[in-house]
Design an enzyme around this catalytic site. Structure first.
Site, PDB file in Angstrom:
ATOM      1  N   GLU A  71       0.851  -1.135  -0.171  1.00 29.72           N
ATOM      2  CA  GLU A  71      -0.017  -0.029   0.016  1.00 29.72           C
ATOM      3  C   GLU A  71       0.848   1.370   0.061  1.00 29.72           C
ATOM      4  O   GLU A  71       1.670   1.261   0.697  1.00 29.72           O
ATOM      5  CB  GLU A  71      -0.916  -0.032   1.053  1.00 29.72           C
ATOM      6  CG  GLU A  71      -1.763  -1.336   1.179  1.00 29.72           C
ATOM      7  CD  GLU A  71      -2.946  -1.128   2.227  1.00 29.72           C
ATOM      8  OE1 GLU A  71      -2.889  -0.237   3.270  1.00 29.72           O
ATOM      9  OE2 GLU A  71      -3.636  -2.162   2.477  1.00 29.72           O
TER      10      GLU A  71
ATOM     11  N   HIS B  80      -8.125   1.142   1.335  1.00 28.89           N
ATOM     12  CA  HIS B  80      -7.992   0.705   2.925  1.00 28.89           C
ATOM     13  C   HIS B  80      -8.817   1.918   3.709  1.00 28.89           C
ATOM     14  O   HIS B  80      -8.482   2.553   4.405  1.00 28.89           O
ATOM     15  CB  HIS B  80      -6.602   0.927   3.442  1.00 28.89           C
ATOM     16  CG  HIS B  80      -6.345  -0.030   4.798  1.00 28.89           C
ATOM     17  ND1 HIS B  80      -5.100  -0.528   4.837  1.00 28.89           N
ATOM     18  CD2 HIS B  80      -6.868  -0.225   5.721  1.00 28.89           C
ATOM     19  CE1 HIS B  80      -5.111  -1.101   5.957  1.00 28.89           C
ATOM     20  NE2 HIS B  80      -6.049  -0.958   6.325  1.00 28.89           N
TER      21      HIS B  80
HETATM   22  P1  NAD Z   1      -9.425 -10.859  15.567  1.00 26.09           P
HETATM   23  O1  NAD Z   1      -7.926 -11.298  16.211  1.00 26.09           O
HETATM   24  O2  NAD Z   1     -10.677 -10.716  16.551  1.00 26.09           O
HETATM   25  O3  NAD Z   1      -9.738 -12.062  14.691  1.00 26.09           O
HETATM   26  C1  NAD Z   1      -8.906 -12.880  13.861  1.00 26.09           C
HETATM   27  C2  NAD Z   1      -9.519 -14.339  13.971  1.00 26.09           C
HETATM   28  O4  NAD Z   1      -8.719 -14.879  12.859  1.00 26.09           O
HETATM   29  C3  NAD Z   1      -9.333 -14.877  15.270  1.00 26.09           C
HETATM   30  O5  NAD Z   1     -10.364 -15.356  15.458  1.00 26.09           O
HETATM   31  C4  NAD Z   1      -8.379 -16.133  14.714  1.00 26.09           C
HETATM   32  O6  NAD Z   1      -8.521 -17.280  15.397  1.00 26.09           O
HETATM   33  C5  NAD Z   1      -8.517 -16.437  13.280  1.00 26.09           C
HETATM   34  N1  NAD Z   1      -7.239 -16.780  12.637  1.00 26.09           N
HETATM   35  C6  NAD Z   1      -6.168 -16.632  12.832  1.00 26.09           C
HETATM   36  N2  NAD Z   1      -5.353 -17.421  12.050  1.00 26.09           N
HETATM   37  C7  NAD Z   1      -6.150 -18.060  11.390  1.00 26.09           C
HETATM   38  C8  NAD Z   1      -5.838 -18.967  10.228  1.00 26.09           C
HETATM   39  N3  NAD Z   1      -4.611 -19.225   9.755  1.00 26.09           N
HETATM   40  N4  NAD Z   1      -6.831 -19.530   9.719  1.00 26.09           N
HETATM   41  C9  NAD Z   1      -8.185 -18.980  10.113  1.00 26.09           C
HETATM   42  N5  NAD Z   1      -8.435 -18.201  11.067  1.00 26.09           N
HETATM   43  C10 NAD Z   1      -7.447 -17.691  11.630  1.00 26.09           C
HETATM   44  O7  NAD Z   1      -9.037  -9.750  14.639  1.00 26.09           O
HETATM   45  P2  NAD Z   1     -10.245  -8.758  13.914  1.00 26.09           P
HETATM   46  O8  NAD Z   1     -10.227  -7.471  14.834  1.00 26.09           O
HETATM   47  O9  NAD Z   1     -11.340  -9.285  13.467  1.00 26.09           O
HETATM   48  O10 NAD Z   1      -9.450  -8.366  12.541  1.00 26.09           O
HETATM   49  C11 NAD Z   1      -9.093  -8.933  11.476  1.00 26.09           C
HETATM   50  C12 NAD Z   1      -8.474  -8.571  10.430  1.00 26.09           C
HETATM   51  O11 NAD Z   1      -8.806  -7.089  10.062  1.00 26.09           O
HETATM   52  C13 NAD Z   1      -7.222  -7.967  10.894  1.00 26.09           C
HETATM   53  O12 NAD Z   1      -6.090  -8.522  10.045  1.00 26.09           O
HETATM   54  C14 NAD Z   1      -7.209  -6.715  11.108  1.00 26.09           C
HETATM   55  O13 NAD Z   1      -5.796  -5.825  10.755  1.00 26.09           O
HETATM   56  C15 NAD Z   1      -8.034  -6.419   9.870  1.00 26.09           C
HETATM   57  N6  NAD Z   1      -8.892  -5.036   9.632  1.00 26.09           N
HETATM   58  C16 NAD Z   1      -8.589  -4.179   8.768  1.00 26.09           C
HETATM   59  C17 NAD Z   1      -9.396  -3.095   8.856  1.00 26.09           C
HETATM   60  C18 NAD Z   1      -9.411  -2.257   7.423  1.00 26.09           C
HETATM   61  O14 NAD Z   1      -9.267  -0.992   7.527  1.00 26.09           O
HETATM   62  N7  NAD Z   1      -9.657  -2.791   6.319  1.00 26.09           N
HETATM   63  C19 NAD Z   1      -9.946  -2.606   9.875  1.00 26.09           C
HETATM   64  C20 NAD Z   1      -9.794  -3.411  11.093  1.00 26.09           C
HETATM   65  C21 NAD Z   1      -9.260  -4.493  10.805  1.00 26.09           C
HETATM   66  C1  MLT Z   2      -6.554  -1.964  11.302  1.00 23.38           C
HETATM   67  O1  MLT Z   2      -5.669  -2.961  11.315  1.00 23.38           O
HETATM   68  O2  MLT Z   2      -6.977  -1.550  12.262  1.00 23.38           O
HETATM   69  C2  MLT Z   2      -6.889  -1.408  10.057  1.00 23.38           C
HETATM   70  O3  MLT Z   2      -6.049  -2.059   8.998  1.00 23.38           O
HETATM   71  C3  MLT Z   2      -7.358  -0.121  10.116  1.00 23.38           C
HETATM   72  C4  MLT Z   2      -6.438   1.009  10.011  1.00 23.38           C
HETATM   73  O4  MLT Z   2      -5.044   0.671  10.126  1.00 23.38           O
HETATM   74  O5  MLT Z   2      -7.091   2.062   9.593  1.00 23.38           O
END
Ligand code: NAD
Ligand code: MLT
Length: 532
Positions: free
Chosen positions: A265, A284
């Protein structure tokens, strides 16, 4: 733990200013703003105590090496893949995030992408703005009655799942760390990864980036998807192999993809994804809502102010999620437990099956589990390359069939408390016991059943031998001939002329030649090299 004087807090990514107001207003805090300006970070980073970032700043090992006063890294969001967590742990720097503050925003953005794919909203919008009125081109499909496959059932995955039920979808999930019972309680069905891909009309990724999840969507797994399914990725770009996804969209194997995250990114201008058919891209934006940004900033501010006032870090991801007051009270014992585990990890033979912790003497009940986890983490550190933390050590052990057990017994004579850690392998058992000296330093007291008294640190040569005259002299001469300086040497034995052990702390590394020469000395049974 809290440094003296005003707490210097460096901010290098865009974090909601309103959420940072409590920090700006605190007289004990000096806020240093250097958003997006890497040249300026260099100016501040050497003296900063707390470093707050979103996802753009990469807190690498090199930066951590320069940040000599750093105690805490705060991530305004969930994913800490832009932070070298292992490097921070090594340096005793706590890493915190704001895990729940953007869950709902990320979940809702997942739905924005899913609905965009189902009803082709972005393409229809672009066509209208280009002057067209083309109703037949944008035929969509209903979500009701379709199957959604969630990969990862954590905070965001669960929220997405709840909303899918309201849409009338059937929900499957793949998450090896969730039990059938938990999934059932959520009204979801757990499936193996391959089956989930084969049965889902929509697949949505909600896993963190790890060694295991990197490129989990590639040519092979794409071939397991139901033909004409759609993929949504609002988690991490690295989960998907871009070229393989673009090929699957072009061939029609996938009917669409909605992506919010990319590797790298910003997404390069010439990326294959920009030209792929039936794709919806957002830069993102999952957490980019006013509400989420305010919440993550407020959550971080609260943690930093608590650190400033009390010197404790609650819910650091690289420390056990135990009460900070308890951890503070345990202090050196936690360090001892991890050191004993690391010592064992480097001296054991065979595949590890169990790490057993015995608390000999008066260990308060709440301290036992954190100590057992610290010992396990130490033992695993020599067999796993993954970044180990107190959080993931028990999970990684479980995955490998390594159990960890705890037991209590009275203290042996001469000790108020002694911690014994045993590694059980397929070749036998090895135990090491230790205690914390009055000055807070760790002491190694027993190696298997042989008494020794050593400070476990630095480079150590551990020899098991028969107790014969001249043994110490021979070893000392050999080390001297190879230019290896002895800093400390301790011996222990079971009985005169019986089984004995030598633990020698040295200043230099041992060459393989020296190790093999030592093994040839008559009476020496094993030669082990430990670096703590
Ligand atoms: P979380 O830690 O609550 O959940 C992650 C889940 O993935 C857990 O239940 C874990 O057991 C599971 N997991 C781990 N390894 C695994 C595997 N190999 N196979 C299957 N399942 C597996 O996290 P979350 O808060 O739900 O966030 C999930 C993802 O979303 C993270 O990568 C986070 O950075 C991303 N995210 C992105 C944004 C965005 O802006 N797009 C925003 C927030 C979070
Ligand atoms: C996160 O991991 O929380 C997301 O990628 C969101 C962000 O960084 O803004």
């Amino acid at each position: 733990m809290r440094p003296k004087g005003r707490l210097k807090v460096l901010v290098t990514d865009k974090i909601d200013p309103k959420g940072l107001e409590p920090l700006a207003a605190d007289p004990g805090v000096e806020l240093q703003m250097a958003v997006g300006d890497a040249a300026k970070w260099g100016e501040f980073v050497g003296g900063t105590h707390v470093w707050l970032v979103r996802s753009e700043t990469k807190v690498t090992d090199a930066w951590l090496g320069k940040a000599k006063a750093l105690r805490l890294v705060g991530r305004a969001g969930v994913g800490v893949d832009n932070i070298d967590v292992a490097g921070a742990s090594r340096r005793g720097i706590a890493v915190i995030n704001a895990p729940a503050a953007n869950t709902i925003s990320a979940c809702e953005h997942t739905w924005a992408l899913m609905l965009s794919l189902a009803r082709k909203v972005p393409a229809a919008d672009a066509s209208m703005k280009a002057g067209a009125w083309d109703r037949s081109k944008f035929m969509g499909l209903e979500l009701a009655g379709k199957t959604l496959g969630l990969v990862g059932l954590g905070r965001i995955g669960r929220e997405v799942g709840k909303r899918a039920v309201a849409f009338g979808m059937k929900v499957l999930a793949y998450d090896p760390y969730i039990s059938e019972k938990q999934a059932e309680a959520m009204g979801l069905e757990l499936k193996p990864f391959k089956d989930l891909l084969g049965e889902s009309d929509f697949v949505s990724l909600h896993v963190p980036l790890t060694e295991k999840t990197k490129h989990m969507i590639d040519a092979q797994s794409l071939s397991w998807f139901k033909k004409g399914a759609r993929l949504v990725n609002c988690a991490r770009g690295e989960l998907v192999n871009d070229a393989d996804l673009a090929a699957a969209l072009t061939s029609g194997r996938l009917a669409g993809a909605g992506l919010d995250v990319f590797d790298p990114e910003p997404l390069p201008e010439g990326s294959v994804l920009r030209k792929a058919p039936n794709i919806v891209l957002t830069p993102h934006l999952g957490a980019s809502t006013a509400e989420a940004q305010l919440k993550v900033a407020e959550e971080l501010s609260r943690s930093v102010l608590e650190f400033s006032a009390r010197g404790v870090v609650r819910n650091a991801i690289n420390l056990p999620g135990f009460d900070p007051d308890l951890l503070e009270a345990m202090g050196p014992w936690l360090n001892l437990a991890e050191t004993l585990g690391r010592f064992l990890g480097q001296t054991m033979d065979g595949g590890l099956k169990e790490v057993r912790c015995r608390f000999l003497g008066d260990f308060p009940a709440p301290q036992r589990h954190p100590l057992a986890v610290a010992a396990l983490k130490g033992a695993l550190s020599s067999i796993l390359e993954e970044s180990l933390s107190y959080i993931n050590a028990p999970i990684l052990a479980l995955e490998r069939g390594i159990v960890h057990t705890e037991a209590s017994a009275p203290a042996p004579e001469g000790y108020a408390r002694l911690l014994e850690v045993t590694a059980v392998t397929d070749k036998g058992e090895r135990a090491v016991s230790g205690a914390v000296a009055e000055d807070g330093s760790p002491r190694l007291a027993r190696l298997d059943s042989l008494m020794v008294d050593v400070t476990p640190r630095g480079k150590m040569l551990v020899l098991s031998n028969s107790d014969e005259p001249g043994m110490i002299g021979q070893v000392g001469t050999l080390l001297g001939r190879h230019g290896v300086n002895i800093a400390d040497m301790r011996v222990g034995r079971r009985a005169p002329h019986g089984e004995a052990v030598m633990v020698i702390t040295v200043d230099e590394d041992l060459t393989p030649e020296l190790q093999s020469e030592l093994k040839k000395v008559k009476g020496i049974r094993t030669v082990r090299w430990v670096v703590l």
